[in-house]
Design a protein around this motif. Structure first.
Motif, PDB file in Angstrom:
ATOM      1  N   MET A  94     -29.554  41.988   4.145  1.00 40.79           N
ATOM      2  CA  MET A  94     -29.522  40.886   5.124  1.00 40.79           C
ATOM      3  C   MET A  94     -29.130  39.547   4.516  1.00 40.79           C
ATOM      4  N   LYS A  95     -29.023  39.496   3.207  1.00 45.63           N
ATOM      5  CA  LYS A  95     -28.817  38.202   2.551  1.00 45.63           C
ATOM      6  C   LYS A  95     -27.491  37.551   2.969  1.00 45.63           C
ATOM      7  N   PHE A  96     -26.455  38.381   3.069  1.00 42.20           N
ATOM      8  CA  PHE A  96     -25.157  37.818   3.437  1.00 42.20           C
ATOM      9  C   PHE A  96     -25.230  37.121   4.794  1.00 42.20           C
ATOM     10  N   TRP A  97     -25.870  37.799   5.748  1.00 42.62           N
ATOM     11  CA  TRP A  97     -25.938  37.223   7.093  1.00 42.62           C
ATOM     12  C   TRP A  97     -26.864  36.008   7.125  1.00 42.62           C
ATOM     13  N   ALA A  98     -27.919  36.064   6.312  1.00 39.03           N
ATOM     14  CA  ALA A  98     -28.803  34.896   6.225  1.00 39.03           C
ATOM     15  C   ALA A  98     -28.003  33.693   5.718  1.00 39.03           C
ATOM     16  N   MET A  99     -27.184  33.939   4.703  1.00 39.05           N
ATOM     17  CA  MET A  99     -26.373  32.851   4.136  1.00 39.05           C
ATOM     18  C   MET A  99     -25.352  32.345   5.163  1.00 39.05           C
ATOM     19  N   THR A 100     -24.722  33.270   5.868  1.00 39.41           N
ATOM     20  CA  THR A 100     -23.692  32.872   6.842  1.00 39.41           C
ATOM     21  C   THR A 100     -24.297  32.050   7.980  1.00 39.41           C
ATOM     22  N   ILE A 101     -25.440  32.524   8.477  1.00 37.66           N
ATOM     23  CA  ILE A 101     -26.089  31.798   9.583  1.00 37.66           C
ATOM     24  C   ILE A 101     -26.474  30.380   9.128  1.00 37.66           C
TER      25      ILE A 101
END
Lengths: 433, 297
Positions: free
Chosen positions: B154-161
């Motif tokens: 989930m880290k990528f999406w956390a960063m993108t958001i």
């Protein structure tokens, strides 16, 4: 007339550009109030002092307000008072490695610089002074850490740096937590370690804290003990993870460890959340390098009573004595005009009073093994002195630069409980090839 | 007035020279370097070894580079859609005459005046924190179990958001200025003709904002291609697969990393050239797709 004005304007603008393009006036500290010549020149030797008239320039990886910077500035003052040599310190900060290569290649005038000892050995070797003779003259090996010096000599063929801030890795633990759990003997084997973890868990303390960024380093300990660094490098470069039983065995140990609930809640967490839990009394141990102790104490504003032990031996391990060791070191530029004065200043910094001051204020391992480690580095000097061949910081696991990030992710997933068996982990590693 | 050509020349000379030295020379050197085997970024030309397109073969054959490109593409498409759509939505709402317009505009723009480092730290250390983070507090309040927002999946999406949150305000301001430039009588005429708000948006607002849309997409593309700081903040010590982007990959191979001493400035230059080409292609495609019309208003 217009032409003359135009020419003058052009001249002014060009001069403006030249001024803007001049070398960045990085913050500098002068050891004494009086101003000395900007470059290293021949020793005037006109006064009574040994290096009267000499100016040394040092590029530091610290900032002047950090404890390390303050000690360096004090050492420079003392060195000038004793020898007459003025040391001008240029505070380059942590990103010094981004400018060192370019500056050394350009032959920029400085005498001493600080950086990671591996980079000094492998990246800047063509621009560094051979310190072997000067080190022998002061019997450097007798009061430093031979394992680190030998490693440099293995890499370079001679000694090209002097250790300033040694580091050692292993398991750092909260002595109070061990006492609460009734652990009186430090575990030396994996089975004993698991038993200690069970005792901690029973006492209501999570055994191990782990931030994701150190997941590969933590697993690397286990894997190196099982296989040795050379074998891991072979696997990283050529694959074959699923054909090597030691990989599945090491991974299975970790899976059993995770399934037993020995990781603190949330681990592997985001740095530094998990390691801070030791400061909050929620976890007992962490696998890291010695600087973690000061980090946790600072972050949580607590005074954890730290102890250190080597990573436990695994069954049928090929390199059970492997211990991580590294250092920030000092080197002298090959083109320094006063290498002996530079070396003497380095010795002022890494021995005796100023090294002890550095160890005490920056909470680090003393570079001079005759000095005393601060309480929160308890046990580190002994481990470092006993280390025969230092283990690298995951170098073998990162040998394949194209896959290192994916391998790190798999290591994080291993501690995240995403593999049911060691074989499954080994197959996932092999699937990267 | 008679033109004095030599005077023009002398006045332009410093600027032209500056441009050549500061911009053109590094570009030429980088493109040239991408065809050579060079270890250090500042190595003298005598140390360069010509190796054709090997650097390009190396980077396109690298798993890390492929993952970084994939991440960048996702940031560009998904992050871009979210950012630009939200920015447009807020811009339309705030120009529709609602009360408290100034407050909302300032509030939405606020993340842009906070240092990105501070903003990213707040997301990483507070909002996504496993133990006491805002999101997990909400999840627990709703009776759910804590979520590892910064786990590998989930880290990528956390960063993108987080990045989208920090970017919306900037694009919103661009869109607001575009919408406010459209004469009100066009909307009055559309209203008299019976056009709904949605029709007015699609038939009046959007067509008249083609130029601004093109600019905003180009800006976003450049931001996506040069994405670096947020990735560094979400993986501060060592690069991770979930947050790697091409500039991080470039940084790692040019400067090495913790415990890594291998460097390849030639391959790094190749990454730089590829990123530049991508931006040029996107800009070209945008020009073709969103041609400026000769509408006058």
């Amino acid at each position: 007339m217009k032409k003359i004005i135009a020419m003058l304007l052009v001249f002014v603008m060009v001069m403006g550009l030249v001024a803007c393009g001049a070398a960045e006036p990085t913050a500098t500290t002068q050891a004494a109030a009086d101003t000395k010549p900007a470059t290293s020149t021949e020793a005037a030797a006109s006064g009574d002092k040994k290096y009267e008239g000499v100016t040394l320039t040092m590029w530091s990886m610290w900032n002047s307000t950090e404890p390390q910077g303050e000690v360096i500035a004090k050492a420079a003052e003392a060195f000038e008072a004793e020898t007459g040599a003025h040391v001008e310190i240029v505070w380059k900060g942590r990103d010094i490695n981004q400018v060192l290569s370019a500056s050394l290649e350009a032959g920029e005038k400085f005498d001493i610089f600080e950086d990671d000892y591996k980079r000094i050995a492998l990246q800047y070797v063509d621009f560094t002074y051979d310190l072997t003779e000067m080190a022998e003259a002061v019997d450097y090996n007798s009061f430093s850490y031979p394992c680190l010096n030998d490693t440099v000599i293995d890499w370079v063929g001679y000694l090209n740096s002097i250790v300033e801030q040694p580091q050692v890795g292993g398991i750092f633990y909260d002595k109070a937590a061990f006492e609460t759990a009734g652990i009186t003997e430090l575990p030396t084997t994996w089975d004993e370690f698991m038993a200690a973890c069970e005792a901690l868990k029973t006492a209501g303390i999570a055994p191990l804290a782990l931030d994701a960024t150190y997941a590969d380093f933590t697993f690397y300990h286990h894997l190196v003990h099982q296989l040795g660094e050379d074998r891991i490098e072979e696997l990283a470069l050529n694959g074959g993870w699923d054909q090597e039983p030691g990989v599945a065995a090491a991974a299975q140990d970790i899976i059993d460890f995770v399934n037993a609930g020995y990781l603190v809640d949330g681990a592997p967490d985001e740095f530094p959340s998990s390691q801070n839990k030791i400061g909050y009394g929620l976890a007992a141990m962490i696998v890291c390098a010695n600087y973690v102790t000061a980090e946790v104490n600072n972050n949580t504003q607590t005074e954890v009573d730290w102890g250190m032990m080597s990573y436990p031996a695994v069954d049928d391990g090929a390199a059970n004595s492997a211990t991580y060791a590294g250092a920030n070191s000092l080197a002298i530029t090959k083109y320094s005009e006063n290498p002996q004065a530079a070396f003497d200043f380095i010795m002022t910094l890494v021995t005796g009073e100023f090294d002890q001051m550095m160890a005490d204020t920056a909470k680090q391992i003393p570079a001079d093994s005759r000095n005393t480690a601060p309480a929160l580095q308890d046990g580190t000097v002994e481990v470092l002195l006993n280390a025969e061949s230092p283990m690298s910081w995951c170098a073998s696991l990162q040998a394949n630069s194209d896959l290192k990030d994916s391998i790190k992710t798999l290591c994080i997933n291993l501690y995240d409980g995403k593999f049911a068996t060691g074989e499954e982990f080994a197959a996932a590693m092999q699937a990267l090839y | 007035m008679k033109k004095n050509k030599s005077l023009i020349f002398w006045f332009m000379l410093p600027t032209v020279l500056s441009l050549l030295i500061i911009y053109v020379y590094p570009v030429i050197r980088t493109v040239a370097m991408s065809f050579f085997k060079v270890e250090s970024l500042t190595a003298s030309l005598s140390k360069w070894e010509f190796n054709g397109i090997d650097n390009y073969i190396k980077i396109f054959g690298s798993n890390s580079f492929r993952v970084s490109m994939q991440n960048m593409l996702l940031i560009w498409i998904v992050g871009g859609l979210l950012t630009l759509a939200l920015a447009m939505l807020f811009a339309v709402i705030l120009t529709s005459g609602i009360r408290g317009k100034k407050f909302f505009r300032a509030a939405i723009y606020m993340p842009n005046i906070i240092s990105a480092v501070a903003l990213a730290t707040m997301w990483v250390q507070y909002i996504f924190n496993f133990d006491y983070g805002l999101l997990n507090n909400v999840v627990e309040l709703l009776g759910g179990e804590k979520v590892k927002w910064l786990g590998t999946d989930m880290k990528f999406w956390a960063m993108t958001i987080s990045y989208v949150f920090g970017s919306v305000g900037y694009y919103m301001l661009i869109y607001i200025s575009g919408i406010e430039g459209i004469p009100a009588d066009l909307y009055e005429a559309a209203t008299l003709d019976g056009a709904s708000k949605a029709t007015q948006f699609s038939k009046v607002t959007l067509p008249l904002m083609k130029g601004i849309l093109k600019t905003s997409i180009t800006f976003w593309s450049i931001n996506a291609a040069t994405f670096f700081l947020w990735s560094k903040m979400f993986a501060p010590i060592e690069t991770e697969e979930s947050t790697i982007v091409p500039v991080i990959y470039l940084y790692d191979i040019v400067f090495g990393g913790k415990g890594i001493t291998q460097r390849d400035a030639g391959a790094g230059a190749a990454v730089g050239v590829v990123l530049t080409l991508i931006i040029i292609v996107i800009y070209g495609v945008m020009n073709l797709m969103l041609k400026d019309t000769d509408l006058e208003y």
